[in-house]
Design an enzyme around this catalytic site. Structure first.
Site, mmCIF file in Angstrom:
data_model
loop_
_atom_site.group_PDB
_atom_site.id
_atom_site.type_symbol
_atom_site.label_atom_id
_atom_site.label_comp_id
_atom_site.label_asym_id
_atom_site.label_seq_id
_atom_site.Cartn_x
_atom_site.Cartn_y
_atom_site.Cartn_z
ATOM 1 N N ASP A 56 0.860 -1.187 0.000
ATOM 2 C CA ASP A 56 0.000 0.000 0.000
ATOM 3 C C ASP A 56 0.895 1.235 0.000
ATOM 4 O O ASP A 56 1.563 1.520 0.993
ATOM 5 C CB ASP A 56 -0.898 0.019 1.245
ATOM 6 N N LYS A 74 -7.076 3.542 -2.654
ATOM 7 C CA LYS A 74 -7.367 3.423 -1.228
ATOM 8 C C LYS A 74 -7.601 4.796 -0.623
ATOM 9 O O LYS A 74 -6.889 5.746 -0.935
ATOM 10 C CB LYS A 74 -6.195 2.714 -0.544
ATOM 11 N N LYS A 82 -10.231 0.278 -1.685
ATOM 12 C CA LYS A 82 -10.013 -0.079 -0.284
ATOM 13 C C LYS A 82 -10.377 1.100 0.598
ATOM 14 O O LYS A 82 -9.919 2.222 0.382
ATOM 15 C CB LYS A 82 -8.549 -0.476 -0.042
#
Length: 219
Positions: free
Chosen positions: A91, A153, A182
């Site tokens: 990430d 995300k 996400k």
């Protein structure tokens, strides 16, 4: 939704600066027990966690975290080392200063460079929605859509706010269908989680749902 279904979408997360191996090991044990999608942990614990889990669960880590203003070269190096150490998901935080300057081409190039370092591993791009205007969020949906990243995300969980329902809906609306969303930060209950999934989130970054599930079993 069944709790087991929701938990299967959770990146069970511990990114505290003071995290210890004992805490990470417990996180891994709980994640295996409750069949979460992964554990999301600091880079320094990736090798140890991967060796401990031995393929029972995906290991996720963070790149350029939590500010995003590391240089591209540093982020690429972080990604390569994480992969070498056994990370299966990464990430990364984008450079928010570049967003404010409208340097979307540089952001796209950086995402692509990190993805190349990841290879076939999953890459999630953290855009820190709480610091962005709506136009900036929409522009970043387009940028991520034009890269080989796998997810967009919402948040690091370390800024002024975490995932908001309206942001998840916006990301799902404006990001290419093949990219996933996400939601992370502030997801405190299964009711929250269900709402985010209904709005289009495919993955949830949180530590609280496993704790809630454990509490329901002990009652």
């Amino acid at each position: 939704m069944e709790q087991t279904y929701i938990l299967s979408k959770v990146d069970h997360t511990l990114l505290s600066p003071a995290a210890t191996w004992a805490q990470i090991k417990k996180l891994c044990d709980d994640a295996v027990e409750f069949h979460t999608a992964s554990v999301c942990i600091p880079p320094t614990f990736v090798k140890q966690a991967a060796e401990y889990l031995r393929g029972r669960l995906a290991v996720c880590t963070v790149i350029g975290f939590p500010t995003g203003y590391h240089t591209t070269a540093v982020k690429v190096l972080e990604a390569r080392e994480a992969v070498k150490n056994g990370a299966q998901e990464l990430d990364m935080v984008i450079n928010l200063g570049w967003v404010k300057e409208g340097q979307y081409g540089r952001i796209k190039e950086e995402i692509q460079a990190v993805k190349e370092a990841c290879g076939e591993r999953v890459l999630k791009v953290i855009i820190e929605t709480c610091l962005l205007t709506e136009d900036e969020k929409i522009a970043l949906c387009k940028v991520v859509s034009e890269t080989d990243a796998d997810y967009i995300k919402t948040s690091t969980g370390f800024s002024t706010n975490g995932a908001m329902p309206e942001d998840v809906a916006l990301l799902r609306k404006y990001t290419a269908d093949e990219k996933k969303v996400k939601a992370a930060g502030g997801i405190s209950s299964f009711a929250d989680a269900e709402k985010f999934i209904e709005l289009g989130a495919d993955r949830l970054g949180t530590s609280r749902l496993v704790r809630e599930a454990k509490g329901s079993i002990s009652v």
